[in-house]
Design a protein around this motif. Structure first.
Motif, short mmCIF file in Angstrom:
data_model
loop_
_atom_site.label_atom_id
_atom_site.label_comp_id
_atom_site.label_asym_id
_atom_site.label_seq_id
_atom_site.Cartn_x
_atom_site.Cartn_y
_atom_site.Cartn_z
N ASP A 80 2.41 4.28 6.60
CA ASP A 80 2.20 2.84 6.69
C ASP A 80 0.38 2.59 6.52
O ASP A 80 -0.20 3.60 6.52
N ASP A 81 0.16 1.33 6.90
CA ASP A 81 -1.23 1.19 7.14
C ASP A 81 -1.89 2.01 8.06
O ASP A 81 -3.06 2.08 7.88
N GLN A 82 -1.18 2.11 9.13
CA GLN A 82 -1.86 2.81 10.42
C GLN A 82 -1.76 4.49 10.18
O GLN A 82 -1.98 4.99 11.08
N GLY A 120 2.17 -1.36 -2.73
CA GLY A 120 2.37 -2.73 -2.15
C GLY A 120 3.59 -2.92 -1.76
O GLY A 120 4.57 -3.02 -2.50
N ASP A 122 4.36 -5.92 0.52
CA ASP A 122 4.36 -7.21 0.47
C ASP A 122 2.69 -7.84 0.55
O ASP A 122 1.85 -7.11 0.34
N ASN A 124 1.02 -8.73 2.72
CA ASN A 124 0.23 -8.34 4.21
C ASN A 124 0.30 -6.94 4.39
O ASN A 124 -0.46 -6.81 5.30
N SER A 125 1.02 -6.10 3.76
CA SER A 125 0.87 -4.75 4.40
C SER A 125 1.11 -3.81 2.99
O SER A 125 1.66 -4.05 1.98
N ASN A 126 0.63 -2.61 3.09
CA ASN A 126 0.63 -1.75 2.25
C ASN A 126 1.09 -0.41 2.66
O ASN A 126 0.96 0.02 3.92
N GLN A 127 1.65 0.43 1.77
CA GLN A 127 2.08 1.91 2.00
C GLN A 127 1.42 2.94 1.07
O GLN A 127 1.17 2.52 0.07
N TYR A 128 1.38 4.07 1.65
CA TYR A 128 0.41 4.97 0.93
C TYR A 128 1.32 6.29 0.54
O TYR A 128 1.97 6.66 1.45
#
Length: 380
Positions: A80-82, A120, A122, A124-128
């Protein structure tokens, strides 16, 4: 002959280097192409996965689902983003079950290998998606190095076997020559001893017989030395100071008047396990070589040093010296810097010290036009 050997050896090494460089270049080029293809596959997989996430309920997902499920070779990690790991794919579960931190280590490795694909979720958030090299790519990348290692090991074993065979053949030749020499000397020696007995019976021939007896005994000693080559030597505990002193005195009587020979030892008794006839042969050979190097004038110094675990005997002359390039070659059979001789003396001397006495014979020091020091090293 020697130049031809060097040229052949250099050519062989050059060809081997060219083959190695060419092989590594070709494999690196091949792995780079495969790596580019895998990157394209991951990009297609990410696009298909993105479509699968955002597709409507009534969309035909057969092709997309097949693309997603067909990736079974390239390992991937979803975060996730974190940077927290959400999912993983194409890992052998046995590798990380019971091994905390395994996936985190793989993630850190993937980050160094390739930039991630952004998935992507949504607004507001992305995944990698991070990915690594497939097992096939790793095998291709490291295969040439493993192959070269195996080939090098094989060549090393072959060279060792050839060297051992060559050494064994040389030893057989040495032993055969030595035994035959001893045999050939035996017959005339027996005849000479008989003639000596006849001379001794005549009173007027006694002085002549005594001098001839010395030479006959010398020939018997040489014959005895040759007969001991190839057989297990009988090592005895001897005083090296006395043993070497007798040989120094023998050579001193036969040396030119302008040559001085001295023996130095801090102790009067230095005991070592040696074969007296063979060890005398080595010392005699070194002293005679020193005499030849000085060409009629100079000095020879023999120094015996008694150390806690070993003994050294240094034979130093003030002769013409040995060029540094010849320091190792002078012990090779047939190699000689003299116009006469077969080049066997030092080779035999080294074999006697190394094989029979488990010691070492080497050139400790030498400088052209200044002199040479040969060192005998013996274990206690």
């Amino acid at each position: 002959m020697f130049k031809q050997y060097i040229g052949w050896k250099f050519t062989l090494i050059s060809v081997a280097v060219v083959i190695i460089v060419t092989t590594i270049w070709f494999v690196n080029s091949l792995t780079e192409k495969i790596q580019q293809e895998e990157t394209k596959k991951v990009a297609i997989w990410v696009e298909a996965y993105r479509e699968l996430i955002h597709s409507s309920a009534d969309a035909n997902l057969n092709l997309i689902g097949e693309i997603v499920t067909n990736n079974t070779t390239i390992p991937m990690i979803l975060t996730d983003d974190q940077g927290r790991i959400i999912d993983q794919n194409n890992f052998d579960s046995s590798l990380f079950i019971g091994k905390p931190g395994y996936l985190e280590e793989q993630l850190a490795s993937f980050k160094k290998q390739h930039p991630p694909f952004i998935l992507g979720v949504d607004a507001n958030s992305n995944q990698y998606i991070y990915y690594g090299d497939s097992l096939i790519l790793k095998q291709i990348r490291y295969y040439p190095y493993i192959q070269l290692l195996v080939v090098a090991l094989f060549i090393g074993i072959v060279l060792f076997a050839l060297s051992s065979t060559n050494r064994a053949t040389q030893n057989q030749v040495w032993v055969g020559m030595a035994k035959e020499t001893a045999h050939q000397l035996g017959t005339p020696l027996s005849s000479m001893e008989a003639w000596l007995e006849i001379l001794k019976e005549k009173e007027e021939s006694a002085p002549l017989a005594n001098e001839l007896a010395k030479d006959v005994n010398r020939l018997k000693l040489i014959s005895d030395r040759f007969s001991k080559i190839g057989s297990v030597p009988n090592l005895e505990e001897c005083n090296l100071v006395v043993q070497i002193d007798s040989m120094v005195n023998y050579i001193r009587k036969r040396a030119p008047q302008k040559v001085t020979i001295t023996l130095q030892s801090a102790e009067k008794e230095v005991s070592a396990m040696i074969s007296p006839p063979l060890f005398d042969w080595v010392v005699e050979n070194l002293l005679k070589n020193a005499l030849d190097a000085m060409e009629g004038k100079g000095s020879i110094t023999v120094v015996i040093e008694n150390h806690p675990a070993h003994i050294t005997v240094d034979v130093t002359d003030t002769g013409k010296g040995i060029p540094k390039a010849f320091h190792d070659k002078i012990f090779n059979p047939g190699f000689s810097t003299k116009k006469r001789g077969w080049g066997l003396g030092l080779s035999l001397a080294k074999r006697i010290i190394q094989d029979y006495h488990k010691g070492r014979l080497s050139v400790k020091w030498s400088e052209v036009n200044k002199g040479t020091t040969f060192r005998i090293w013996l274990r206690k």
